[in-house]
Design an enzyme around this catalytic site. Sequence first.
Site, PDB file in Angstrom:
ATOM      1  N   GLY A   1       1.513 -10.096 -13.478  1.00  0.00           N
ATOM      2  CA  GLY A   1       0.673 -10.581 -12.363  1.00  0.00           C
ATOM      3  C   GLY A   1       1.538 -11.892 -12.017  1.00  0.00           C
TER       4      GLY A   1
ATOM      5  N   CYS B   1      -4.810   1.638  -9.536  1.00  0.00           N
ATOM      6  CA  CYS B   1      -4.060   1.615  -8.281  1.00  0.00           C
ATOM      7  C   CYS B   1      -5.102   1.410  -7.073  1.00  0.00           C
ATOM      8  CB  CYS B   1      -3.225   2.825  -7.800  1.00  0.00           C
ATOM      9  SG  CYS B   1      -2.307   2.909  -6.247  1.00  0.00           S
TER      10      CYS B   1
ATOM     11  N   ALA C   1       0.548  -1.251  -0.076  1.00  0.00           N
ATOM     12  CA  ALA C   1      -0.028  -0.006   0.014  1.00  0.00           C
ATOM     13  C   ALA C   1       0.917   1.334  -0.028  1.00  0.00           C
ATOM     14  CB  ALA C   1      -1.006  -0.021   1.106  1.00  0.00           C
TER      15      ALA C   1
END
Lengths: 245, 304
Positions: free
Chosen positions: B244, B131, B70
Site C-alpha cells: 500500500g 478486488c 478500475a
Amino acid sequence: MRQGIFTVEENAPLTGRVRRLRLRGDPGPVEPGQFADLRIEGCFLRRPFSVCDAAENSLTLVYRVLGRGTETLAALLPGDELDVLTGLGRGFDLGLAEERPVLLGGGLGFTPLFLLARRLRERGTQVSVRLGFQSGDQALYEEAFRALGCETLVVTQDGSRGEKGLVTDFLPEEASCFYACGPVGMLRTLCEKAPCPGQLSLEARMGCGFGACMGCTVQTAAGPRRVCRDGPVFGKEELLWQTQV
Amino acid sequence: MADTSVELCGIRLTNPVIAASGTFGYGYEFAGLYDINCLGTFSFKGTTHKPRFGNPTPRIAEAPAGLLNAVGLQNPGVEAVISQELPKLKACFHKPVMANVSGFSVEDYVYTCSMLDQEPQVGWLELNISCPNVHGGGMSFGTDPAAAGAVVRAVKAVTTKPLIVKLTPNVTDITAIALACEEAGADGLSLINTLLAMRIDLDTRRPVLANGTGGLSGPAVFPVALRMVWQVARAVHIPVVGLGGVSSAEDLLEMMLAGATAVEVGAANLVDPYACRDIVLDLPRVMEKYGIEKISDIIGAAHG
C-alpha cells in the site's frame, strides 16, 4: 523504452493553448507514432504525448494546455529538467507506404504524422498530407510539412483557411494507403470511407504508458489490446469501433 | 554486509521486495529494462478462471499522491496464463513466483488455484478476495469473515502451495477477516488492496472512471496500510505481507517494523518502471543508516 533526463530548450506558444516543447537529451531510437511519457511536478501519473519530431539529441512535442498537468508543463522554462520515458508504444509501419501514402491529421493529430512524413521523405516516398482544423487560426505545421516536400492541404470546418469541410472529404483518389491521427469520429469515418489499407494512432487515458497496468485497453479483432504497448498505432482492420465510442 | 533475506511461508527470498499484482504484468514487460531476478519475487497479474476484458475505459484517474484504477481484472484466463504467459515469465525470471488468483464463486477460486498449484514455478498462491472493481465476487468474499473463511478452506483443500490471502481495507475491522482466514488455514496474509474511491470531472459532472468508483493506491494510502499491517500482525500468528503506497526502502522498513515479513510495491512501478530495482539497490544503504544488520530482525519490532 528508455528513461532519461531531458533539458527544456524551448516551450513556446504556437496558437491559443497549443505549445511546442523542444527538449535536449538522447531519446534513443524513436519510431514515428511512438510517444513519450513525462513526469510532471505535482502529478502522480506520468503524462503521455505523441512525439512530433526527434533527432539524435532532441525530442519535440506539441501539446494543448488542458488541465493541471499541462498547465504545470506550460510553466517550464528553458534550462528546466524533465524525467521522460521515450520509445514507448508501437509506431507506424512504414512498410505500408509502398506507393502514395496520404497522412491525415485532425487537430493536434498531426503531431505523430510529422515525424512519419520526415521518415517517409527520407526514403524518397511521395507524401500527401491533409491537415484538418476547426478554423484557420488553429492551423499549424502547414509550412513545416511543405518544407519536408509533402503535397499539403489544409482543411477547416469554417472555411477560414484552405478548403472548407472535413479532412475526411479530401482523401486523394490516388492514395495507396493512409496514416491518420485525430478525433475518434474522424478516424471512424476514414476507416469507413477509405478504400485503401490504413493505420491509425489512438489516444487513451493511460496509467503507466508501458503495458503494466492494463488501464488503456481497447477491444480489437484479435482481442483486448493495450493502447500504450500494442498500439497506439493500429491497423484499420484491427479496430472494432462499437467498443471505442 | 547487510543481510536482506527473509523467509516467507517456508520459501527463502533474497530480499523482501515483491512487485505487486496488477502493476508488473507477467514480469517480461520489465525484463527488457533490468534483470528482474534482483527482486525477492513478484506477484503476477490477477488470474481468473475465464478470460476477462475488464471494465470500460477510462479505467485510470489521477489522485493526490496516487491513482485510482478500475481495471476490473483484465486477464486472458487461467488456461492462457499457463500456456502463454508463464513460459514467457519463466524465460526471464528464475525464482519462485507468486500467482495472484481472483474469482466470482468458491468454485472459480478452487478451479483456478488448483490449476496454478500444479505449475512448478509458482511458489505461493495469493488469493485476491479484495478486488473492489468487480461485481458479484472479488471484494464480497473479503468483507465477511464467514465467506472469507469458506473460500480459504475450499482452496486449501485442493492446493499444496502456501496460500497467502490478500485482504481489503474496505471493512470496519480488518482483524476479524484476518483471523477468519488464519483459522481457515491460510498460510499468510497480504494487505492492503486498494481503497474504494472516486473522482468527478468538473466539465462533464460525471465520475471520471467509467466504472464510477475505483481503487485508490499510491503514497496516499501508505499510512492507512501501515496501520492495518500493524493491527493484523498483532492479531495473527501467520506471516503478513505489507503493501500500500510503498515507494522507497524507508517505507519498506516501516512496513517491516509494523510486522510485515515481506513487502509488495505496486503503484510506484507505474510511474517509475525501475522502482522495485531501485528499492532493492538502496536497501543495504538504508539498513546501514538505521543500524540494521539482518532485516528479518526488525519484523514487528515496533510492537515493542
